[in-house]
Design an enzyme around this catalytic site. Structure first.
Site, PDB file in Angstrom:
ATOM      1  N   ASP A   1       7.105   8.257 -24.075  1.00 37.23           N
ATOM      2  CA  ASP A   1       6.822   9.449 -24.880  1.00 37.23           C
ATOM      3  C   ASP A   1       6.670   9.006 -26.327  1.00 37.23           C
ATOM      4  O   ASP A   1       7.429   8.167 -26.815  1.00 37.23           O
ATOM      5  CB  ASP A   1       7.983  10.431 -24.740  1.00 37.23           C
ATOM      6  CG  ASP A   1       7.711  11.736 -25.432  1.00 37.23           C
ATOM      7  OD1 ASP A   1       7.340  12.705 -24.761  1.00 37.23           O
ATOM      8  OD2 ASP A   1       7.875  11.789 -26.672  1.00 37.23           O
TER       9      ASP A   1
ATOM     10  N   LYS B   1       0.604  11.332 -23.730  1.00 34.89           N
ATOM     11  CA  LYS B   1       0.243  12.481 -22.887  1.00 34.89           C
ATOM     12  C   LYS B   1      -0.613  13.401 -23.714  1.00 34.89           C
ATOM     13  O   LYS B   1      -0.325  13.667 -24.877  1.00 34.89           O
ATOM     14  CB  LYS B   1       1.498  13.258 -22.489  1.00 34.89           C
ATOM     15  CG  LYS B   1       2.230  12.705 -21.312  1.00 34.89           C
ATOM     16  CD  LYS B   1       3.442  13.561 -20.996  1.00 34.89           C
ATOM     17  CE  LYS B   1       4.563  12.625 -20.520  1.00 34.89           C
ATOM     18  NZ  LYS B   1       5.886  13.243 -20.560  1.00 34.89           N
TER      19      LYS B   1
END
Lengths: 329, 329, 329, 329, 329, 329
Positions: free
Chosen positions: B182, B205
């Protein structure tokens, strides 16, 4: 000299925020007040974290969070607290925690060393989370009002229950007597007896010998041949009630009725109560009773809703009108 | 002029109060410090009320409550709070909440409107219950220190994990690269990479089109043919990790290792992780992993205990010695 | 049952109190809201004491103090605090500290031992001085919301800047890529990239050898032949930005654009930036840029005013309307 | 029954933390107490942000922050506050703010509408930053003690100055008289006069006509042919003092002496004072006087250091001994 | 953009709650404001417990408790505090403590070691009992405003008394001079002198020799053959006043007048004052004077009521209008 | 690893500060602890202002203020509060308010609308004045512990009285029965009955008809021919007791004994009690009984001193030892 501020308020319209613990009660209040309930998400994530999201802004509103704190106690309490904070951070003008059954209210003093006063912890938590006011019904002791630093309304369903008994049962009873199952409830039982114009009786428990577990029970007062109305503030596991009913039978009672405010119904309390020789049970909806439990009682149970009472108090609090006058006080 | 108060303390001896959420960790700390754990009852009554009773007085003591706040989160948190109040009411001289995994620390900002900052609510609750100080490890963001009004020690197991990897794994790895799953963990991942002297990569993402549910994943950085060490602060359901491992495989990674602090393991996370093509998992005991889950991993998991770290900090806090020097800082 | 209190407020009219640090912004807000600014004296006496005197009473008003806390930081902050207290003592009904740039927000955690969390100190000071609410834009970390005990609105100029780029620049760019100069900004940079539909790149800094001063810089991601939009939350001395631009050039970037929220411009930052090979700088007026500095950039700088945003939030806060709906949230 | 806790303390050894505003005074206190000063960094970054870093842990220590709050007032005050927070977060056992000259102490009441009480704001800030206690000398009014919620020691250099005059000047004076330059200082001037066994005189200021700017000055009391000792609590710009000396000359005073506690010396006060026909100036080091200013006075100025007084109070506070007995009280 | 909230308030109508200490003043305020006083019981039980019961709800009201704190001081203060709490618990929207004479205001600093600052204790008690605001007149020192954390209005009857003297006495006086009986009142006496356009004189008290009890009195300034107006803030036992009048006579004063705010009249003060050679006494009704005492003075006393002043401030506070403009400020 | 801080304390030696309300009890505690009482002045000035001055410093001491709050209640309470503040301002290390009889403890809930909870106000005042801890005996309800935010020791003289009855009376009684004069005391009466191994009886009061003043009394339980021990927590005016004794006689009781904790003795309670047909009265010295009142009872009264109990708790609190073990708990 004339002030032109008559009847103005420090906040906008009422917003009713329903917690997940007592949705039916919240619905009844909304209906009584002719308001809709706020849309919101209450999510329990897989990691056991609760999350709340309002679907609409409550900025400037006069918000009432309706959440009882029965089982699951910790989760319902935490949901109440997160709701309060969320509403505060969203700039609600005033937030009232409406908690029909206030958990841990029996843990209200240190009756032995090295134990908590969890009820004070709960009131501290409600305040730190952001409540400006609170409403609750029939806490174990009225002193819990003094635990709060914020003002609030400690209400009672006593009048509601007395009214029901007077109008529906009393005429059919034979020599009725009110009985308390615990000496700590003696004074409140006296109020029931006075209101119903009956004599009074008590169950006294006393330890036997040095064994602190063994208890001897005695009935003080006359119940023989009488219809007995057992009164209490809550039924938890129903242990004391079972003993009291059995004892009443032994002492020659006629029919036995049971009236109490909070149907906590822990463990197998519902099953146990349903199996007892009780003519009628009168209670309220401060704690929701599961359908399956209700079914056990059939028509032997009557639930007096506290929704009208809470609704009247909410509207009076909102409009700055007297709550006391509701009770002719 | 000479002060004769050198090395005196504001409190008596250490008392270690073990919560029920992390008994093994408490036991290890007691052993490390050569102290016994306080005797106490922690009871969950049928009405879901928690009750605590100390078996011995802590008056004047320097008490450390060791309680993690993993699942059941609400119950473990409430137990922590009631413990703190009980100890305060029993006149402990100083109370430190030792919470290896601090619940709700990811709910630390309003990243959308009308949501709570539950982490701040939790710190407020810990303070109002009576903690004088706190200790915790690797909260989601270091800023949680600023949520507390009381002083405390925010520790990290980062050094412990890095040390383990350096001593046991690193020599056997081929072209190792550290990867964050992340972008929010990018900076901390850089620290791992720097300490292990590896390059770094990230999974990005991004939402696809207008459908906010569909996400496209990309690896930024070079992982082809390399041994990949995925680092993170916690594994919750394990969803992102699974995606990242799959993606790593697609991008040609060699072996995949996974290192993280808090084994939250919600839902079926343990089963899911165990089924993945992971060479080794490195984590800690801030959250206890059930035996059954552990068994799934066999010897593919290594748990670095934080007990020595917490013990050293407790003794330093008690004796008024520097904690920073533990880390050569 | 119908409440007649709809849309009432807990306070009187809006009063806009302008601090001396950002008079132009205050003026723009007043113009947008069609209100005049409060008359007041702000005097710095020879003994370096600040003194404030209101020329008119704010009793019962809903007051907004508009004061940024850029350089001179200590003086601007103290002026804000004295203003808040003065207004509170003059019985304002509600006081909101509108602080476009909140000083010390980067000192938000103890990333090494024995240092302050000055950002929490600043929030404590704002509260103790008497603010009931606050508004700010783009603090270093969103967690600063959790430092405040009072509610407030943490806003962002992100949408304003993205909108400007989309409408004025994007069509003319060749293979644009968003680049963060620091891994700590990676997640926010991803948001820019997603909104502008570009790929993303990062500058990674890493210490070289044991010398903690020497750093090696690397670009992660592809920027060769592309127009690079560097994004950041503030420009302080401009050191990192200069390094990043130089590196971008070395790595073959085409034109370089720079977008950031807070033009702090310490030291010789303006001169340094103006000398760099930048095509355009996009920033806001949360911090006023001196005329002389502005002149250095000519038409290579574009300032997106936050006055419309702050004005809309002020009027919504005053009228109790949703702020979130401003952002379609 | 005998307690064995005699003379124990709630904290460890003394730690002296020197601010940057009064390093010489801190040095003298350290020397008097035979302690070393804590090592620390105090950095003012280019963005005008102050940063503090302790070089050693103060965990469990009894810390005294020595920082006066003269010009630059806002910076010195902020440094004091950040120091207090840093020490608190580093778990100091007790923190005392030693502020020889407490800024804003003249802003201690609302003597006109819509102005601040900045002195109360300052005391609130000192408390919220983390001070457990405070020490200061001769605030404008003793009531500032009541602004603090924490206990502290409000000391006076009055005895020190009286002692100096008695031992070094008084025998050589001709018919000495004490004179106050303001009626608000009349009562304190009477104390000086009583201690020095002289009569007393006052300068009365009165507005002339409707013009609030024009003032007429009168001497009340007899000063003709006498040596005049002007007394005051501080010299700021020196305006009133200059007027008073001129007036004294006109009224036939012999030599004029000037004694006051705090040499604030704003604006060109030092130059102005040095040019006046003053025989000797007696003051203290609660505010450091720049070398250049000192040079203007040559041997016409005498500085009574408050370091011995502060040192004695610090050691008594640390050891729990009476401070009052220092003054035979 | 136009706000439609002009002139709205955060509370309902005014409610005037009369304490038992100053019923006449409360009555005058009610008459001035054309409001009725709240019905309530104030009962002192045989066990010396005070009890209060409101006869009507104040929910949502803007309540003003009118209670002075003259003798019996402790009882009147406790009645004030219980009233505040009762009103708060009854959900008043805003509560203002209107205390014309604020007890203990002379105990406002530690002028010797080991004594209280009772005035701060009193302000703390008023706040903890639940006051949101306060009003008082002429406290001993204006700094008491800084003792309160809540906002309030510190008023003065100075203008009222000056106005009375100007309109009724001044034209008939011969060479009038204002005289203070204490140097601590010198500055306020100067204000009277300036307003009445007279010179000024002071009584100086000084200890004689080492005997701290014996005092020598001197008049500073010229009073021979003049009409003397003695001014002070309160008359307690009247001891200093008696001495001052006697001294004035010895120094050749013509007629003597006495003006002061608070007729505390302890001990036999009324009898003592009545026996003195005073032409006229001017005071106020902040403290009620018993009929019997009043009778002693016949027409030699004039009481300027503060009811109009308090009424004007109450209505302005209620309506959110400036109080300062009452005084042309 | 071994801590060397065993048995250290956060404060210096014990200091016993005697209030003026219960000097004999303070003297007994001092004697028991072999300590002297602090020298101090407590002065009531003619203006009804209380003033306190310590003759010696308590800096760093562990101070116990011994002051009961019986009549004159307001004065005794205010003296307690001023004492606490004085000691705090004099830098006592820890201050414990030892209040044998805590005033207003019967005003602990709102049993009707619009009344105060004065007991909570009293606890708030004790805290705001500066108490760190408190000790009291037998408040009306144990819940008052939850009113305090500070920790403390709520003790009971129940064991002392039971012990006295067992050792001195019980063997000589004929068929003893314990009787409560009020149903609210039923549960505590049961404890006495259990400890003395007797049956139990109650007096029930009930309103007659609609006239709320007329009450009918009934004895529930069997007392005919028995020695009756009436138990209660306090005797105020003695009205209920008189009624109960008269009723007991009518119902055929043999001898009547009276045991209670607090001899409040309001109004003519002592005279009334002395005239009743009581064999023996057992009470304590939590409230001092005037000599003249004592003389009325001759040897029919026995006072169990609480001094040994308070002394033991003080020394345990000081030394950090368990208080619970005093009661075998």
């Amino acid at each position: 000299m004339n002030s032109h501020t008559h009847e103005m308020k420090a906040y906008g319209d009422i917003a009713l925020f329903p917690g997940t613990a007592s949705p039916e009660l919240a619905g009844k209040i909304a209906k009584y007040l002719n308001k809709r309930l706020c849309d919101r998400d209450v999510i329990l994530f897989p990691n056991d974290n609760l999350f709340i999201k309002l679907h609409e802004s409550v900025r400037g509103k006069d918000v009432y969070v309706i959440q009882t704190t029965s089982r699951p106690v910790q989760q319902n309490l935490m949901e109440l607290l997160i709701s309060l904070q969320t509403l505060r951070l969203d700039s609600a003008a005033r937030i009232t925690a409406v908690v029909p059954y206030l958990c841990y209210s029996r843990s209200d003093k240190k009756d032995q060393p090295r134990v908590p006063i969890t009820s004070r912890l709960v009131t501290d938590m409600i305040e730190v989370a952001g409540a400006d006011r609170y409403m609750t019904l029939d806490p174990h002791a009225g002193q819990v009002q003094g635990f709060f630093s914020i003002p609030g309304d400690v209400l009672t369903a006593y009048h509601t229950i007395v009214e029901y008994i007077k109008e529906n049962l009393l005429d059919n009873l034979t020599d009725p007597v009110v009985m308390a199952v615990d000496l700590g409830f003696a004074k409140k039982a006296r109020n029931y007896a006075e209101a119903l114009n009956t004599p009074i009786a008590f169950v006294e428990k006393r330890r036997v010998g040095n064994d602190s577990k063994a208890e001897a029970l005695t009935v003080i007062g006359d119940i023989k041949g009488r219809d007995v109305i057992i009164v209490d503030d809550e039924v938890d596991t129903g242990g004391s009630i079972s003993q009291a009913i059995k004892l009443a039978r032994e002492e020659g009672a006629r029919n036995v009725y049971l009236a109490f405010i909070h149907p906590v119904f822990s463990s197998n309390a519902a099953t146990r109560l349903a199996s007892l020789d009780l003519t009628e049970i009168i209670t309220t909806d401060t704690v929701p009773i599961p359908e399956a439990s209700l079914a056990l009682f059939g028509d032997r149970i009557h639930i007096c809703s506290v929704a009208p009472l809470l609704s009247e108090v909410i509207i009076r609090a909102h409009e700055g009108r007297s709550v006391g006058e509701l009770f002719d006080e």
